[in-house]
Scaffold this motif. Structure first.
Motif, mmCIF file in Angstrom:
data_model
loop_
_atom_site.group_PDB
_atom_site.id
_atom_site.type_symbol
_atom_site.label_atom_id
_atom_site.label_comp_id
_atom_site.label_asym_id
_atom_site.label_seq_id
_atom_site.Cartn_x
_atom_site.Cartn_y
_atom_site.Cartn_z
ATOM 1 N N ALA A 206 0.672 -1.352 0.020
ATOM 2 C CA ALA A 206 -0.016 -0.020 0.047
ATOM 3 C C ALA A 206 0.907 1.124 -0.037
ATOM 4 C CB ALA A 206 -0.891 -0.030 1.098
ATOM 5 N N TYR A 207 1.994 1.320 0.794
ATOM 6 C CA TYR A 207 2.837 2.221 0.748
ATOM 7 C C TYR A 207 3.511 2.563 -0.607
ATOM 8 C CZ TYR A 207 7.444 4.357 1.595
ATOM 9 O OH TYR A 207 8.638 5.362 1.781
ATOM 10 N N ASP A 208 4.074 1.516 -1.095
ATOM 11 C CA ASP A 208 4.684 1.846 -2.517
ATOM 12 C C ASP A 208 3.695 2.278 -3.564
ATOM 13 O OD1 ASP A 208 6.976 0.636 -1.587
ATOM 14 O OD2 ASP A 208 6.602 -1.237 -2.187
ATOM 15 N N LYS A 209 2.344 1.718 -3.356
ATOM 16 C CA LYS A 209 1.449 2.026 -4.554
ATOM 17 C C LYS A 209 1.166 3.738 -4.113
ATOM 18 C CE LYS A 209 -1.815 1.295 -7.588
ATOM 19 N NZ LYS A 209 -1.551 0.812 -8.956
ATOM 20 N N THR A 210 0.871 4.165 -2.874
ATOM 21 C CA THR A 210 0.562 5.333 -2.913
ATOM 22 C C THR A 210 1.457 6.412 -3.175
ATOM 23 O OG1 THR A 210 -0.656 4.520 -0.858
ATOM 24 C CG2 THR A 210 -0.313 6.713 -0.867
ATOM 25 N N ARG A 211 2.866 5.991 -2.853
ATOM 26 C CA ARG A 211 4.088 6.790 -2.911
ATOM 27 C C ARG A 211 4.115 7.035 -4.610
ATOM 28 N NH1 ARG A 211 10.163 5.886 -1.302
ATOM 29 N NH2 ARG A 211 9.736 4.056 -2.801
ATOM 30 N N ASN A 212 3.939 5.924 -5.230
ATOM 31 C CA ASN A 212 3.879 5.991 -6.869
ATOM 32 C C ASN A 212 2.972 7.020 -7.317
ATOM 33 O OD1 ASN A 212 5.114 5.145 -9.115
ATOM 34 N ND2 ASN A 212 2.828 4.190 -9.443
ATOM 35 N N ILE A 213 1.778 6.974 -6.898
ATOM 36 C CA ILE A 213 0.640 7.597 -7.385
ATOM 37 C C ILE A 213 0.840 9.199 -7.251
ATOM 38 C CG2 ILE A 213 -1.812 8.310 -6.965
ATOM 39 C CD1 ILE A 213 -2.443 5.406 -6.613
ATOM 40 N N LEU A 214 1.489 9.646 -5.883
ATOM 41 C CA LEU A 214 1.612 10.764 -5.360
ATOM 42 C C LEU A 214 3.137 11.300 -6.040
ATOM 43 C CD1 LEU A 214 0.618 10.674 -1.665
ATOM 44 C CD2 LEU A 214 -0.667 11.322 -3.841
ATOM 45 N N GLN A 215 3.959 10.426 -6.647
ATOM 46 C CA GLN A 215 5.411 10.671 -7.075
ATOM 47 C C GLN A 215 6.303 11.160 -6.180
ATOM 48 O OE1 GLN A 215 4.267 13.795 -10.313
ATOM 49 N NE2 GLN A 215 3.722 11.972 -11.683
ATOM 50 N N ILE A 216 6.147 10.509 -5.178
ATOM 51 C CA ILE A 216 7.214 10.863 -4.005
ATOM 52 C C ILE A 216 8.328 9.756 -4.305
ATOM 53 C CG2 ILE A 216 7.605 10.810 -1.555
ATOM 54 C CD1 ILE A 216 4.614 11.397 -1.323
ATOM 55 N N ASN A 217 9.624 10.645 -4.207
ATOM 56 C CA ASN A 217 10.852 9.434 -4.440
ATOM 57 C C ASN A 217 11.572 9.322 -3.247
ATOM 58 O OD1 ASN A 217 10.527 9.810 -7.241
ATOM 59 N ND2 ASN A 217 11.340 11.869 -7.310
ATOM 60 N N GLU A 218 11.553 10.141 -2.095
ATOM 61 C CA GLU A 218 12.224 9.975 -1.105
ATOM 62 C C GLU A 218 11.578 8.660 -0.041
ATOM 63 O OE1 GLU A 218 9.813 13.772 0.133
ATOM 64 O OE2 GLU A 218 10.683 12.716 -1.882
ATOM 65 N N ASP A 219 12.361 7.872 0.401
ATOM 66 C CA ASP A 219 11.905 6.956 1.366
ATOM 67 C C ASP A 219 11.320 7.447 2.733
ATOM 68 O OD1 ASP A 219 11.384 4.386 1.926
ATOM 69 O OD2 ASP A 219 13.361 3.870 2.825
ATOM 70 N N LEU A 220 10.270 6.908 3.063
ATOM 71 C CA LEU A 220 9.511 7.725 3.999
ATOM 72 C C LEU A 220 9.166 6.521 5.056
ATOM 73 C CD1 LEU A 220 7.235 10.154 2.444
ATOM 74 C CD2 LEU A 220 9.487 10.667 3.588
ATOM 75 N N GLU A 221 9.133 6.698 6.379
ATOM 76 C CA GLU A 221 8.536 5.678 7.335
ATOM 77 C C GLU A 221 7.019 5.158 6.847
ATOM 78 O OE1 GLU A 221 8.983 5.910 11.670
ATOM 79 O OE2 GLU A 221 10.222 7.668 11.201
ATOM 80 N N LYS A 222 6.706 4.060 6.737
ATOM 81 C CA LYS A 222 5.797 3.674 5.990
ATOM 82 C C LYS A 222 4.246 3.953 6.668
ATOM 83 C CE LYS A 222 8.141 0.036 3.391
ATOM 84 N NZ LYS A 222 9.264 0.616 3.931
ATOM 85 N N LEU A 223 4.099 3.438 8.249
ATOM 86 C CA LEU A 223 3.032 3.736 8.778
ATOM 87 C C LEU A 223 2.782 5.304 9.003
ATOM 88 C CD1 LEU A 223 0.530 2.444 9.921
ATOM 89 C CD2 LEU A 223 1.947 2.188 12.207
ATOM 90 N N PRO A 224 3.662 6.107 9.529
ATOM 91 C CA PRO A 224 3.205 7.387 9.674
ATOM 92 C C PRO A 224 2.829 8.150 8.472
ATOM 93 C CG PRO A 224 5.184 6.717 10.966
ATOM 94 C CD PRO A 224 5.065 5.719 9.861
ATOM 95 N N PHE A 225 3.549 7.671 7.261
ATOM 96 C CA PHE A 225 3.480 8.242 5.847
ATOM 97 C C PHE A 225 1.999 7.965 5.352
ATOM 98 C CE2 PHE A 225 3.067 7.181 1.227
ATOM 99 C CZ PHE A 225 3.188 8.525 0.723
ATOM 100 N N LEU A 226 1.237 6.928 5.614
ATOM 101 C CA LEU A 226 0.034 6.545 5.259
ATOM 102 C C LEU A 226 -0.900 7.157 5.983
ATOM 103 C CD1 LEU A 226 0.392 2.809 4.248
ATOM 104 C CD2 LEU A 226 0.253 4.593 2.622
ATOM 105 N N GLU A 227 -0.908 7.241 7.266
ATOM 106 C CA GLU A 227 -1.649 8.156 8.128
ATOM 107 C C GLU A 227 -1.576 9.713 7.835
ATOM 108 O OE1 GLU A 227 -1.631 5.182 12.227
ATOM 109 O OE2 GLU A 227 0.072 6.817 11.847
ATOM 110 N N THR A 228 -0.503 9.903 7.593
ATOM 111 C CA THR A 228 -0.490 11.472 7.264
ATOM 112 C C THR A 228 -1.145 11.627 5.849
ATOM 113 O OG1 THR A 228 1.850 11.805 8.294
ATOM 114 C CG2 THR A 228 0.927 13.397 6.633
ATOM 115 N N VAL A 229 -1.068 10.868 4.981
ATOM 116 C CA VAL A 229 -1.759 11.177 3.909
ATOM 117 C C VAL A 229 -3.332 11.077 3.832
ATOM 118 C CG1 VAL A 229 -2.691 9.344 1.429
ATOM 119 C CG2 VAL A 229 -0.086 9.784 2.163
#
Length: 241
Positions: A206-229
């Motif tokens: 889910a993290y990889d898919k979301t990051r791809n859609i949002l065109q985010i290149n940097e590596d982020l902490e997965k759970l905090p990233f998805l909760e922030t989204v």
């Protein structure tokens, strides 16, 4: 051991559900039948209190329409559940991972004539028992099944966090995501937390898919990233869970 089913969503994320057993579905049906009976008793009491029924056949037919359309309307407006299904924490889902559409609900409703009315429900019991996906005939034709869902979590356990007017979203392009995408992310996170992190592979996907859609290149902490989204999406679209 409970039967499970794996659903591949349109976002290529695989979710596993526990199938609702015959017992769950029978209890849900009995609860709904009790609601029918209560409604009929109320109608008869109203008729008696108003001096008898003089409205003719069509007025009587209109009075009993709610019973006829009860299951269909409940599943459409209550997210795949009737009152009985809510009591047993089960719901209708589509086998393609999406919310069932109107056509699927209508097919299930129409096929109740065969599944539950003919043979006093024997057809439904037999097909659910022998089907690997616990489907009655209506489910097979509609491409649906019935699964168990966890009881609703307490408010403090939900993903949504109230934001103040000064809140600044971190990912302003989250509106590229759809409401169904956000709902899926919530389910993935809830499952990850409930299972104490054992479903990490699903979270990572889910993290990889979301990051791809949002065109985010940097590596982020997965759970905090998805909760922030999710939080950013709620803020920018004015939605509250």
């Amino acid at each position: 051991m409970m039967q499970t089913i794996k659903i591949q969503t349109t976002q290529n994320i695989e979710l596993e559900y526990e199938l609702a057993g015959i017992g769950d579905r029978m209890v849900a049906y009995i609860v709904d039948v009790l609601i029918y009976i209560a409604y009929i008793i109320i109608i008869l009491l109203i008729i008696d209190a108003t001096g008898g029924f003089n409205g003719g056949f069509w007025v009587g037919f209109m009075m009993f329409l709610p019973i006829l359309f009860y299951q269909l309307l409940c599943e459409i407006f209550l997210n795949g559940q009737s009152i009985g299904k809510k009591v047993k924490h089960i719901k209708v889902i589509s086998l393609d991972g999406n919310q069932p559409n109107l056509g699927q609900y209508v097919i299930r409703w129409l096929m109740r004539i065969i599944d539950t009315m003919m043979g006093s429900g024997v057809v439904a019991v037999v097909t659910i028992a022998v089907s690997p996906k616990a489907q009655r005939v209506g489910d097979m034709l509609a491409g649906t099944t019935v699964v168990r869902i966890r009881p609703a979590t307490h408010f403090r356990e939900t993903i949504f966090t109230e934001t103040v007017e000064t809140y600044v979203p971190q990912f302003t392009n989250v509106t590229r995501l759809s409401e169904s995408d956000i709902s899926l992310l919530k389910e993935v996170i809830n499952r990850y937390k409930k299972d104490s992190g054992t479903n990490y592979a699903v979270l990572e996907k889910a993290y990889d898919k979301t990051r791809n859609i949002l065109q985010i290149n940097e590596d982020l902490e997965k759970l905090p990233f998805l909760e922030t989204v999710i939080k950013d999406f709620n803020f920018l679209t004015g939605r509250a869970d």
